[in-house]
Design a protein around this motif. Structure first.
Motif: not given
Length: 126
Positions: A64-71
């Protein structure tokens, strides 16, 4: 031969409308293309190979930490905006015929999800 040509031209014109490629339906086709691009963009947010099977909770947090949440949020906004535009086109368009936006919207909204969301929040109102 002229009758055959006439029937063929009518078929081609209908095909262009069904595929949202005619001059009258190009705007709808563009919106649908934008929605599909959002799906591709969302897929690119998840790095290749990072979602292999595994049930370790710590491993899940790492994934989950690898996901760019803002994107992801930016893609969601674009998706919502495109869906709103499609819904407006649906509301303004004719509600009859075997093909076209009305039929496409019925398939897209098969479980009435988007209708319910728009009614509850006024989100897709014109």
């Amino acid at each position: 031969m002229m009758d055959l040509e006439s029937v063929h031209m009518e078929y081609l014109a209908d095909s262009l409308c069904i595929c949202f490629l005619s001059d009258e339906t190009k705007a709808v086709g563009s919106i649908i293309e934008s929605i599909l691009q959002c799906a591709l963009d969302f897929r690119s947010c998840i790095t290749v190979g990072s979602w292999d099977s595994g049930s370790d909770p710590e491993d899940l947090l790492g994934k989950l930490s690898k996901i760019n949440i803002s994107q992801v949020l930016s893609i969601k906004q674009k998706f919502d905006r495109s869906l709103k535009e499609l819904h407006i086109c649906y509301i303004k368009g004719p509600k009859h015929g075997n093909f076209g936006l009305s039929r496409f919207w019925d398939y897209l909204n098969y479980n009435e999800y988007y209708s319910n969301v728009s009614n509850e929040m006024g989100y897709y109102a014109v």
